[in-house]
Write a protein that holds these residues in place. Sequence first.
Motif, short mmCIF file in Angstrom:
data_model
loop_
_atom_site.label_atom_id
_atom_site.label_comp_id
_atom_site.label_asym_id
_atom_site.label_seq_id
_atom_site.Cartn_x
_atom_site.Cartn_y
_atom_site.Cartn_z
N ASP A 52 0.80 -1.27 -0.01
CA ASP A 52 -0.06 -0.09 0.02
C ASP A 52 0.89 1.11 0.15
OD1 ASP A 52 -2.83 1.39 0.28
OD2 ASP A 52 -1.41 2.19 2.07
N ASN A 105 1.17 3.83 -3.05
CA ASN A 105 0.63 5.30 -2.71
C ASN A 105 1.83 6.26 -3.17
OD1 ASN A 105 -2.19 5.73 -2.15
ND2 ASN A 105 -1.87 4.08 -0.84
N ASP A 115 1.78 8.93 -6.46
CA ASP A 115 1.54 10.47 -6.03
C ASP A 115 2.69 11.15 -7.01
OD1 ASP A 115 -0.18 10.30 -4.09
OD2 ASP A 115 1.51 10.16 -2.46
#
Length: 163
Positions: free
Chosen positions: A62, A66, A70
């Motif tokens: 995760d 992420n 980003d």
Amino acid sequence: MALAKGFSSVEAAAEAVVRPIVESHGFVLWDVWFAKEGAKWYLRVFIDKAEGVSLDDCEAVDGLINAELDKQDFIDRVDYVEIGSAGLERPIRRIAQLAPSVGKKVKVKTYKLVEGAPSKAFSAVLDGFDGENITVNGDFGTLTMAIADISGINYDDFDDYDI
């Protein structure tokens, strides 16, 4: 829901970013979904492994996923990113998911009654896929049908697992 040949542009961009992360942790990337629910856009990453996916498995990738997302230009269209298991009754949404699903029990839904099928929704074993047609085998016998006739298809493996 007809079977898609590929990803949307956001799904394709996300797939390119998340696949190396997922595979470096020993998981299989089952699917990437980009969907609007209400006013929000969700990017869902579905992973798999032979012994099943745990919450710890999802957490392991995760943060990395992420962080990489980003950095991407398309991320401004995404409100939420979710990492999860493909699930025991996972949908087969893409044509590319058919070949690895051969030999699995599936639930098939069709747009219209297909000749030889017991109804517009039935369970069977996915016996083959030739690029345009699937072959299934069930209580009704063996049936070959066009991909274009399928409105939905999911794994039907829930009964194979001890809960």
